[in-house]
Design an enzyme around this catalytic site. Structure first.
Site, PDB file in Angstrom:
ATOM      1  N   PHE A   1     -14.209   2.493   4.023  1.00  0.00           N
ATOM      2  CA  PHE A   1     -13.179   1.919   3.060  1.00  0.00           C
ATOM      3  C   PHE A   1     -12.767   2.781   2.048  1.00  0.00           C
ATOM      4  CE2 PHE A   1     -12.005  -1.238  -0.132  1.00  0.00           C
ATOM      5  CZ  PHE A   1     -10.827  -1.777   0.621  1.00  0.00           C
ATOM      6  N   VAL A   2     -11.490   2.835   1.888  1.00  0.00           N
ATOM      7  CA  VAL A   2     -10.972   3.755   0.802  1.00  0.00           C
ATOM      8  C   VAL A   2     -10.115   3.066  -0.157  1.00  0.00           C
ATOM      9  CG1 VAL A   2     -11.290   5.969   1.950  1.00  0.00           C
ATOM     10  CG2 VAL A   2      -9.136   4.656   2.488  1.00  0.00           C
TER      11      VAL A   2
ATOM     12  N   ASP B   1      -5.494   1.646  10.748  1.00  0.00           N
ATOM     13  CA  ASP B   1      -6.822   1.280  10.858  1.00  0.00           C
ATOM     14  C   ASP B   1      -7.199   0.728  12.372  1.00  0.00           C
ATOM     15  OD1 ASP B   1      -9.680   0.682  10.873  1.00  0.00           O
ATOM     16  OD2 ASP B   1      -9.261  -0.866   9.243  1.00  0.00           O
TER      17      ASP B   1
ATOM     18  N   ASP C   1      -5.758  -0.712  -2.272  1.00  0.00           N
ATOM     19  CA  ASP C   1      -6.232  -1.660  -3.053  1.00  0.00           C
ATOM     20  C   ASP C   1      -7.744  -1.994  -2.784  1.00  0.00           C
ATOM     21  OD1 ASP C   1      -5.363  -3.270  -1.056  1.00  0.00           O
ATOM     22  OD2 ASP C   1      -6.019  -4.970  -2.384  1.00  0.00           O
TER      23      ASP C   1
ATOM     24  N   ARG D   1      -4.921   0.502  -7.114  1.00  0.00           N
ATOM     25  CA  ARG D   1      -3.595   0.976  -6.435  1.00  0.00           C
ATOM     26  C   ARG D   1      -3.318   2.109  -7.380  1.00  0.00           C
ATOM     27  NH1 ARG D   1      -2.121  -2.295  -2.201  1.00  0.00           N
ATOM     28  NH2 ARG D   1      -2.395  -4.428  -2.414  1.00  0.00           N
TER      29      ARG D   1
ATOM     30  N   GLY E   1       0.764  -1.167   0.057  1.00  0.00           N
ATOM     31  CA  GLY E   1       0.049  -0.122  -0.072  1.00  0.00           C
ATOM     32  C   GLY E   1       0.827   1.182   0.100  1.00  0.00           C
TER      33      GLY E   1
ATOM     34  N   LYS F   1      -7.561   6.409  10.320  1.00  0.00           N
ATOM     35  CA  LYS F   1      -9.137   6.343  10.428  1.00  0.00           C
ATOM     36  C   LYS F   1      -9.345   6.550  11.777  1.00  0.00           C
ATOM     37  CE  LYS F   1     -10.347   3.061   6.896  1.00  0.00           C
ATOM     38  NZ  LYS F   1     -10.780   1.520   6.721  1.00  0.00           N
TER      39      LYS F   1
ATOM     40  N   GLU G   1       3.638   4.289   6.245  1.00  0.00           N
ATOM     41  CA  GLU G   1       2.307   3.613   6.044  1.00  0.00           C
ATOM     42  C   GLU G   1       1.404   4.323   5.203  1.00  0.00           C
ATOM     43  OE1 GLU G   1       0.927   0.807   6.317  1.00  0.00           O
ATOM     44  OE2 GLU G   1       1.196  -0.131   8.271  1.00  0.00           O
TER      45      GLU G   1
HETATM   46  P1  IMP Z   1      -4.264  -1.843  10.525  1.00  0.00           P
HETATM   47  O1  IMP Z   1      -3.386  -3.183  10.980  1.00  0.00           O
HETATM   48  O2  IMP Z   1      -5.748  -2.370  10.834  1.00  0.00           O
HETATM   49  O3  IMP Z   1      -4.102  -0.553  10.944  1.00  0.00           O
HETATM   50  O4  IMP Z   1      -4.333  -1.910   9.048  1.00  0.00           O
HETATM   51  C1  IMP Z   1      -3.447  -1.440   8.395  1.00  0.00           C
HETATM   52  C2  IMP Z   1      -3.555  -1.968   6.757  1.00  0.00           C
HETATM   53  O5  IMP Z   1      -4.629  -2.360   6.500  1.00  0.00           O
HETATM   54  C3  IMP Z   1      -3.150  -0.800   5.984  1.00  0.00           C
HETATM   55  O6  IMP Z   1      -1.593  -0.729   5.841  1.00  0.00           O
HETATM   56  C4  IMP Z   1      -3.776  -1.161   4.462  1.00  0.00           C
HETATM   57  O7  IMP Z   1      -2.910  -1.886   3.893  1.00  0.00           O
HETATM   58  C5  IMP Z   1      -5.050  -2.019   5.016  1.00  0.00           C
HETATM   59  N1  IMP Z   1      -6.461  -1.130   5.241  1.00  0.00           N
HETATM   60  C6  IMP Z   1      -6.748  -0.610   6.114  1.00  0.00           C
HETATM   61  N2  IMP Z   1      -7.930   0.232   5.982  1.00  0.00           N
HETATM   62  C7  IMP Z   1      -7.935   0.133   4.541  1.00  0.00           C
HETATM   63  C8  IMP Z   1      -9.061   0.870   3.636  1.00  0.00           C
HETATM   64  O8  IMP Z   1      -9.876   1.504   3.976  1.00  0.00           O
HETATM   65  N3  IMP Z   1      -8.449   0.456   2.345  1.00  0.00           N
HETATM   66  C9  IMP Z   1      -7.690  -0.449   1.796  1.00  0.00           C
HETATM   67  N4  IMP Z   1      -6.747  -1.051   2.676  1.00  0.00           N
HETATM   68  C10 IMP Z   1      -7.038  -0.669   4.189  1.00  0.00           C
HETATM   69 MG    MG Z   2      -0.556  -1.218   4.609  1.00  0.00          MG
END
Ligand code: IMP
Ligand code: MG
Length: 182
Positions: free
Chosen positions: A159-160, A110, A166, A172, A51, A138, A106
């Site tokens: 979701f984005v 999320d 992606d 992407r 990402g 987020k 990053e």
């Molecule tokens: P976390 O571990 O839950 O903070 O998520 C981190 C990873 O989940 C990010 O680096 C993204 O690759 C993916 N991710 C989280 N939210 C989204 C979204 O809304 N769209 C696409 N990928 C996401």
């Molecule tokens: Mg990521």
């Protein structure tokens, strides 16, 4: 790639959230801030694949100081739209992080579990310093207590896609950030 107002993927509809111009304006500011903070040092900018690859590529080109780059690949999402919470390491660092200034790059934070995982792992390698930059964060979704040092944009919990992010590995390469219309 062109940036229309609405993107359709499968049966989902996405609307533009952050334009390419706004992304670049903010990324330039972040780059200036990082360059000021790391003046006289040469940080390793560690991109989290896949990402962050677009963001990292743009961010480092706005930086006025020297830096090195490295990548780590982890996965927490699978192909779904909800984080599995389980983190799998797919590709480890190549650089020796010991004694270095590390800036993890990053795309989005999320649940914060990825950042927590990376933090633990990198601190084990005894870097001189460790900071995190995330293009998007987020609001109100973090399951762990964490602080991101440099934040591009705070967004709501939807979701984005686009600009590195992606949906089922696609979109992407879209130039702007789009948000799911629910
Ligand atoms: P976390 O571990 O839950 O903070 O998520 C981190 C990873 O989940 C990010 O680096 C993204 O690759 C993916 N991710 C989280 N939210 C989204 C979204 O809304 N769209 C696409 N990928 C996401
Ligand atoms: Mg990521």
């Amino acid at each position: 790639m062109k940036t229309p107002k609405i993107l359709k993927v499968d049966d989902l509809q996405f609307q533009i959230l952050i334009s390419a111009e706004d992304l670049h304006r903010r990324i330039e500011e972040l780059a200036e801030e990082i360059s000021r903070d790391y003046e006289g040092r040469v940080p390793i900018m560690v991109g989290v694949l896949n990402g962050a690859v677009i963001f990292l590529a743009d961010l480092i080109r706005y930086m006025s100081i020297d830096c090195e780059i490295d990548f780590i690949k982890i996965s927490s999402y699978g192909n779904a739209r909800v984080s599995s919470g389980e983190i799998t390491m797919i590709k480890d660092f190549s650089a020796d992080l010991h004694g270095r200034d590390i800036v993890v790059v990053e795309d989005i934070v999320d649940s914060g579990l990825s950042v927590q995982y990376l933090k633990r792992r990198i601190l084990n390698m005894k870097p001189a310093s460790l900071k995190f930059v995330s293009l998007l964060v987020k609001r109100g979704t973090a399951k762990v207590d964490l602080s991101i040092d440099y934040v591009g944009f705070e967004i709501e919990d939807k979701f984005v896609i686009g600009y590195g992010l992606d949906y089922k590995q696609q979109k992407r390469n879209v130039n702007a950030i789009y948000q799911l219309v629910e």
